[in-house]
Design a protein around this motif. Sequence first.
Motif, PDB file in Angstrom:
ATOM      1  N   ASP A 123      -4.603  10.491   0.526  1.00 31.43           N
ATOM      2  CA  ASP A 123      -5.095  11.092   1.770  1.00 31.43           C
ATOM      3  C   ASP A 123      -4.649  10.307   2.990  1.00 31.43           C
ATOM      4  OD1 ASP A 123      -6.367  12.767   3.505  1.00 31.43           O
ATOM      5  OD2 ASP A 123      -8.405  12.119   3.023  1.00 31.43           O
ATOM      6  N   SER A 124      -3.334  10.100   3.099  1.00 29.75           N
ATOM      7  CA  SER A 124      -2.792   9.345   4.230  1.00 29.75           C
ATOM      8  C   SER A 124      -2.411  10.235   5.404  1.00 29.75           C
ATOM      9  CB  SER A 124      -1.560   8.539   3.775  1.00 29.75           C
ATOM     10  OG  SER A 124      -1.913   7.616   2.779  1.00 29.75           O
TER      11      SER A 124
ATOM     12  N   GLY B 241       1.088   5.117   0.282  1.00 27.39           N
ATOM     13  CA  GLY B 241       0.340   6.272   0.770  1.00 27.39           C
ATOM     14  C   GLY B 241       0.836   7.568   0.167  1.00 27.39           C
ATOM     15  N   SER B 242       0.058   8.624   0.365  1.00 26.77           N
ATOM     16  CA  SER B 242       0.478   9.973  -0.018  1.00 26.77           C
ATOM     17  C   SER B 242      -0.191  10.956   0.932  1.00 26.77           C
ATOM     18  CB  SER B 242       0.115  10.276  -1.467  1.00 26.77           C
ATOM     19  OG  SER B 242      -1.280  10.215  -1.668  1.00 26.77           O
TER      20      SER B 242
ATOM     21  N   TYR C 223       1.036   9.975   8.747  1.00 31.80           N
ATOM     22  CA  TYR C 223       1.419   8.864   7.879  1.00 31.80           C
ATOM     23  C   TYR C 223       2.649   8.117   8.379  1.00 31.80           C
ATOM     24  CZ  TYR C 223       4.477  12.094   5.035  1.00 31.80           C
ATOM     25  OH  TYR C 223       5.419  12.992   4.588  1.00 31.80           O
TER      26      TYR C 223
ATOM     27  N   THR D 148      -2.173  14.070   2.879  1.00 26.37           N
ATOM     28  CA  THR D 148      -3.542  14.561   2.799  1.00 26.37           C
ATOM     29  C   THR D 148      -3.647  15.704   1.789  1.00 26.37           C
ATOM     30  OG1 THR D 148      -5.398  15.306   4.162  1.00 26.37           O
ATOM     31  CG2 THR D 148      -3.260  16.251   4.663  1.00 26.37           C
TER      32      THR D 148
ATOM     33  N   VAL E 165       5.651   5.566   1.621  1.00 21.82           N
ATOM     34  CA  VAL E 165       5.150   6.904   1.278  1.00 21.82           C
ATOM     35  C   VAL E 165       6.308   7.702   0.679  1.00 21.82           C
ATOM     36  CG1 VAL E 165       4.162   9.061   2.182  1.00 21.82           C
ATOM     37  CG2 VAL E 165       3.462   6.871   3.174  1.00 21.82           C
TER      38      VAL E 165
ATOM     39  N   THR F 113       0.849  -1.192   0.000  1.00 18.97           N
ATOM     40  CA  THR F 113       0.000   0.000   0.000  1.00 18.97           C
ATOM     41  C   THR F 113       0.884   1.241   0.000  1.00 18.97           C
ATOM     42  OG1 THR F 113      -1.768  -1.135   1.201  1.00 18.97           O
ATOM     43  CG2 THR F 113      -1.802   1.272   1.218  1.00 18.97           C
TER      44      THR F 113
ATOM     45  N   LYS G  72      -3.012   4.550  -1.727  1.00 20.52           N
ATOM     46  CA  LYS G  72      -3.943   5.015  -0.708  1.00 20.52           C
ATOM     47  C   LYS G  72      -3.753   6.518  -0.522  1.00 20.52           C
ATOM     48  CE  LYS G  72      -5.423   4.266   4.079  1.00 20.52           C
ATOM     49  NZ  LYS G  72      -5.173   3.524   5.335  1.00 20.52           N
TER      50      LYS G  72
ATOM     51  N   ALA H 122       1.077   5.683  10.556  1.00 19.04           N
ATOM     52  CA  ALA H 122       0.428   4.671   9.712  1.00 19.04           C
ATOM     53  C   ALA H 122       1.450   3.682   9.155  1.00 19.04           C
ATOM     54  CB  ALA H 122      -0.331   5.352   8.579  1.00 19.04           C
TER      55      ALA H 122
ATOM     56  N   SER I  79      -0.757   0.440   8.380  1.00 19.99           N
ATOM     57  CA  SER I  79      -1.881   0.923   7.578  1.00 19.99           C
ATOM     58  C   SER I  79      -1.444   1.241   6.156  1.00 19.99           C
ATOM     59  CB  SER I  79      -2.488   2.182   8.207  1.00 19.99           C
ATOM     60  OG  SER I  79      -2.927   1.931   9.516  1.00 19.99           O
ATOM     61  N   VAL I  80      -0.225   1.729   6.019  1.00 20.52           N
ATOM     62  CA  VAL I  80       0.406   1.899   4.708  1.00 20.52           C
ATOM     63  C   VAL I  80       1.805   1.317   4.800  1.00 20.52           C
ATOM     64  CG1 VAL I  80      -0.937   3.947   4.061  1.00 20.52           C
ATOM     65  CG2 VAL I  80       1.239   4.232   5.251  1.00 20.52           C
TER      66      VAL I  80
END
Length: 309
Positions: free
Chosen positions: A76-77, A41-42, A83, A44, A95, A39, A74, A86, A91-92
């Motif tokens: 809006d991390s 992330g990026s 993040y 928010t 990033v 996953t 994913k 996360a 969760s991710v």
Amino acid sequence: MRKSACAGLAVVTLLVSAACTVAPVETPTGTSSSVQAITVGSPTPDSSIAPESQIVAEIYTGALTAAGVPAVTKPDSGTRDIYLTALQDGSVDVVPDYSGSLLSHADPGSSEVSADDIYKALTDKLPEGLAVLEASKAESKDAMVVTKATAEKYQLKSIEDLAKVCKDVAMAAPATFETRPDGVPGLKASYGCEFKALKPFNDGGGNQTLLALLTDDVQVADISTSTPSISDNDLVVLEDPKNNFKAQQVLPVYNKARMSDKAKEALNAVSRILTTDDLVNLNRAASGSQKQNAKDAATAWLKDKGIVK
């Protein structure tokens, strides 16, 4: 949280969570097995780095997929503190981030400013379980920018040159620039530069800042090096020989327990070819007349570099 959902698979083996798995793949023995996707992330959307980071996140996802590593994006991390948490809790998994800002967050007292020193420091300062992969040449960092006319008028090539006339010029920058260590205090300490006036614009070096610069309402502005308006308007980025502004190389920060060697190599391959000019062009594609979304801009870049067909 994704970890909890994945843990449930061990108990309810006949259920497959869409958030945790992708289509079955063949194992070395020829039997079918579910593989957990990476996953990506990026930040928010209200973050100033979000649009650019979302494109880079899509590049990472595309590169992983092309290398045979299942991956999903994913968006809006959250902001950096969110993040990073996360990443730690699973969760991710990875990033895109910026080396200097990441180090300042991990170690607010850090004094490293050069690309190499920052990268070395990150290996010891990141939260438990996290690490960074190779840093790219691509940077999105603060820069002192002037028009060509102003550069010619005052013979400006560097911030050292600017320091000689600071008292005669006004500057556009975010309001936080007045107290940031690398803002007014840093420029004063490093170069003895004190501006006639600081005019706050909280558009992240966007259209309002640009208009003030082009109309000579201000003579210098704080604009990120990956902003298309610099080249589009033939602006001059002043050199920073004393490294007032930390290096900000784009690099992946990741959960060490979740990244295979194959995944790491796919992302390192991206970092080896991603440049600041690429960021400028990607940002232009997303914000200019093309109005590409992050995934389309990333896909075009991946095809241009031969990473995907």
